[in-house]
Enzyme design. Structure first.
Site, PDB file in Angstrom:
ATOM      1  N   GLU A  64      64.801  84.093  60.219  1.00  0.00           N
ATOM      2  CA  GLU A  64      65.605  83.118  59.480  1.00  0.00           C
ATOM      3  C   GLU A  64      64.932  82.706  58.182  1.00  0.00           C
ATOM      4  O   GLU A  64      63.758  82.941  57.968  1.00  0.00           O
ATOM      5  CB  GLU A  64      65.857  81.880  60.325  1.00  0.00           C
ATOM      6  CG  GLU A  64      64.670  81.404  61.161  1.00  0.00           C
ATOM      7  CD  GLU A  64      63.408  81.091  60.409  1.00  0.00           C
ATOM      8  OE1 GLU A  64      63.507  80.393  59.372  1.00  0.00           O
ATOM      9  OE2 GLU A  64      62.326  81.513  60.831  1.00  0.00           O
ATOM     10  N   GLU A  77      60.884  84.076  59.104  1.00  0.00           N
ATOM     11  CA  GLU A  77      61.505  85.293  58.580  1.00  0.00           C
ATOM     12  C   GLU A  77      61.696  86.361  59.652  1.00  0.00           C
ATOM     13  O   GLU A  77      62.340  87.366  59.428  1.00  0.00           O
ATOM     14  CB  GLU A  77      60.697  85.896  57.422  1.00  0.00           C
ATOM     15  CG  GLU A  77      60.459  84.948  56.263  1.00  0.00           C
ATOM     16  CD  GLU A  77      59.558  85.540  55.177  1.00  0.00           C
ATOM     17  OE1 GLU A  77      59.245  86.758  55.244  1.00  0.00           O
ATOM     18  OE2 GLU A  77      59.156  84.792  54.266  1.00  0.00           O
TER      19      GLU A  77
END
Length: 351
Positions: A174, A317
């Site tokens: 994310e 991430e």
């Protein structure tokens, strides 16, 4: 809602018969029984997910969900909200850690705008925006229940497309400034853990910032009443759009018998939501690393999972998820390619 309902209906139990066959073979390989630890447990789990004794995980896809959060107005992050857009642009330009690591392990990277404040136009960006960021959960519910369901369905759609294109394993990650706040709120709501024990420094808060973050989360949980047995209601009350998207990816992958590799705190919050919606999905989750964020341990305890890596990471991430992807191939290689005691003419001490 139709897409979500159909997906939930398609989530089945893992194949216990194939898992028993994998266990029996592992116990016949030239090693002390169970001596390869988590790799053996992973191989057994993967055979159950795929209903194959020697499944392939060559085709790897990593999905990064990006969204913004109204709660940044409360000073819960030292980073400016526009960094979400700047970092997504960096992803698209192949300049971030997740780009480097995904390339290293051969994973295709998909970047999804599910709720960024800014409207980016880029060919490589998958635009599935539900709204331009969540509401400030310290003042009102993060989103409506309808928006939460739509975000879940975005995740399902994205992962279905990836699987149709050949993906055999999915990683989730994310990007969203402020997203450790809704993640911590979700963890507290689902596990009942004391908020002070699960809230960390995020992207660089000082002690005063952490104290403020704790108070903001307490306020949001008190203000936004929710049904503690309803994962979607919890998500709508104190969640985030990228968290919903990742939860949808988990549900969609499980419905298609594809494993999902988790990352850190935020993807863990998504896993808790997905488990609340459909408990069976935990059998499709592969843990990656343990983050330095204190709430991550609480997530793993609730899910009953044990991570492979401890690298003092807290980037997000999906970096940890991508790093752990090769373990899937490795575990199956052991199951498939090692000689048995009989084949190697070695006395079996387990007999």
């Amino acid at each position: 809602m139709k897409k979500l309902k159909q997906t939930l209906q398609n989530i089945k139990s893992v194949d216990l018969e194939t898992m028993e066959a994998a266990t029996a073979r592992l116990d016949q390989l030239t090693k002390p029984k169970g001596s390869l630890g988590k790799l053996e447990k992973l191989a057994i789990k993967l055979t159950g997910i795929r209903s194959e004794l020697y499944p392939s995980f060559k085709n790897k896809t990593h999905i990064v969900m990006a969204a913004d959060h109204g709660v940044v107005e409360e000073g819960v992050s030292p980073c400016a909200q526009e960094i979400t857009t700047q970092m997504v642009t960096n992803f698209l330009n192949q300049g971030a850690a997740i780009n480097v690591l995904a390339k290293q392990v051969g994973a295709e990277l998909k970047i999804v705008d599910i709720g960024m404040v800014d409207d980016l136009e880029a060919e490589a960006l998958i635009t599935k925006k539900i709204k331009n960021g969540t509401n400030n959960l310290a003042q009102t519910r993060a989103m409506t229940k309808k928006e939460a369901i739509l975000a879940l369905e975005v995740g399902i759609e994205v992962v279905e497309d990836a699987i149709k294109s050949g993906a055999e394993v999915i990683g989730i990650g994310e990007m969203g400034i402020g997203n450790t706040t809704p993640s911590s709120a979700i963890i507290a709501a689902i596990t009942g853990a004391p908020i002070a024990e699960i809230v960390g420094f995020g992207s660089g808060l000082d002690a005063a910032g952490v104290k403020n973050k704790i108070e903001v989360i307490k306020t949001s949980l008190k203000l936004n009443k929710f049904d503690s047995d309803d994962g979607i209601d919890i998500l709508a009350a104190v969640g985030g759009l990228e968290i919903a998207g990742m939860a949808g990816v988990i549900l969609g992958a499980a419905a298609n018998k594809v494993p999902v590799v988790m990352d850190g705190l935020i993807s863990g919050a998504a896993a808790l939501i997905a488990q609340k919606i459909e408990p069976e999905i935990v059998n499709y989750l592969i843990p990656s690393h343990i983050s330095v964020e204190p709430g991550h341990k609480t997530i793993y305890k609730k899910l009953g999972l044990s991570p492979f890596l401890d690298l003092d990471m807290r980037l997000g991430e999906g970096t940890g998820a991508v790093l752990a992807m090769p373990f899937l191939d490795t575990s199956i290689s052991i199951l498939r390619d090692m000689a048995t005691f009989a084949e190697a003419a070695v006395i079996n001490p387990n007999a």
